[in-house]
Write a protein that holds these residues in place. Structure first.
Motif, PDB file in Angstrom:
ATOM      1  N   ASN A   1      29.685  40.739  35.243  1.00 46.41           N
ATOM      2  CA  ASN A   1      30.518  41.616  34.412  1.00 46.41           C
ATOM      3  C   ASN A   1      30.050  41.620  32.960  1.00 46.41           C
ATOM      4  OD1 ASN A   1      32.425  42.845  36.188  1.00 46.41           O
ATOM      5  ND2 ASN A   1      33.354  40.836  36.453  1.00 46.41           N
TER       6      ASN A   1
ATOM      7  N   GLN B   1      30.189  36.119  39.180  1.00 41.68           N
ATOM      8  CA  GLN B   1      30.944  37.351  38.928  1.00 41.68           C
ATOM      9  C   GLN B   1      31.162  37.561  37.429  1.00 41.68           C
ATOM     10  OE1 GLN B   1      34.398  38.014  41.517  1.00 41.68           O
ATOM     11  NE2 GLN B   1      33.687  36.255  42.712  1.00 41.68           N
TER      12      GLN B   1
ATOM     13  N   GLU C   1      37.729  43.080  34.114  1.00 39.06           N
ATOM     14  CA  GLU C   1      37.475  42.097  35.175  1.00 39.06           C
ATOM     15  C   GLU C   1      37.120  40.742  34.574  1.00 39.06           C
ATOM     16  OE1 GLU C   1      34.711  43.315  38.193  1.00 39.06           O
ATOM     17  OE2 GLU C   1      35.781  45.190  38.547  1.00 39.06           O
ATOM     18  N   LEU C   2      36.303  40.756  33.530  1.00 39.05           N
ATOM     19  CA  LEU C   2      35.938  39.507  32.869  1.00 39.05           C
ATOM     20  C   LEU C   2      37.177  38.828  32.291  1.00 39.05           C
ATOM     21  CD1 LEU C   2      33.672  37.590  32.007  1.00 39.05           C
ATOM     22  CD2 LEU C   2      33.333  39.037  29.985  1.00 39.05           C
TER      23      LEU C   2
ATOM     24  N   HIS D   1      34.457  46.503  33.636  1.00 37.53           N
ATOM     25  CA  HIS D   1      33.790  45.194  33.614  1.00 37.53           C
ATOM     26  C   HIS D   1      34.439  44.258  32.596  1.00 37.53           C
ATOM     27  CE1 HIS D   1      30.649  45.795  36.558  1.00 37.53           C
ATOM     28  NE2 HIS D   1      30.506  47.026  36.088  1.00 37.53           N
TER      29      HIS D   1
END
Length: 184
Positions: free
Chosen positions: A97, A93, A130-131, A127
């Motif tokens: 991202n 994931q 999220e990272l 992204h």
């Protein structure tokens, strides 16, 4: 007159569709094209030089360079994650991202229209955030060294600052509204 044929079938347990199109172009009216508007003095060498200069400009954008650095750093960090402990596959994931940042920056620069640039900017922001959140998860689960995760967090903050500058440089007047009501 055009023909469209759609075949729905399945092979084993996997359904698939087969599309076939056959369009007759003999009676197409292309009078709407303004052939007189094309530049007769078009120089392919000059156009190539302009494209190369634009590619160099984009490649040297601080935000794109930082996005590439984030990708490299993320890749290095996820290589240290024990895959057996990573039950949520956080390493994949995080890579996904980080991998989305640079292409979306390039897409925004290539599109040039305000709406297209903003659409890409929103995706980039999602992204990157999220990272950032994934670094907190990795810390909590002790999947990677805290020092490495803090370094990534610092780099994401530097990216955010560049991102704000970059978005503020978008020309709001260079747009073609798309009737979706966003960004204008």
């Amino acid at each position: 007159m055009g023909n469209v044929c759609v075949t729905l079938a399945s092979e084993g347990d996997i359904p698939f569709a087969h599309f076939a199109m056959n369009f007759d172009d003999e009676d197409d009216d292309d009078s709407f094209l303004d052939w007189d508007g094309f530049d007769e003095d078009y120089d392919p060498e000059e156009a190539r030089a302009e494209m190369e200069a634009e590619n160099r400009r984009i490649k040297n954008l601080p935000i794109l360079r930082k996005a590439n650095e984030l990708m490299e750093l993320t890749q290095a960090i996820v290589e240290t994650i024990n895959k057996e402990d990573d039950v949520l596959m956080m390493h994949e994931q995080m890579l996904a991202n980080a991998m989305m940042l640079a292409p979306k920056i390039v897409g925004a620069e290539g599109g040039d229209l305000y709406t297209l640039r903003m659409e890409n900017a929103v995706i980039i922001k999602m992204h990157a955030r999220e990272l950032l959140a994934q670094t907190s998860y990795c810390k909590a689960e002790k999947l990677a060294a805290t020092a490495y995760l803090n370094l990534l967090r610092d780099e994401i903050e530097q990216f955010r600052i560049l991102f704000v500058e970059w978005v503020n440089s978008f020309d709001k007047d260079n747009d073609a509204p798309d009737d979706w009501g966003l960004f204008y």
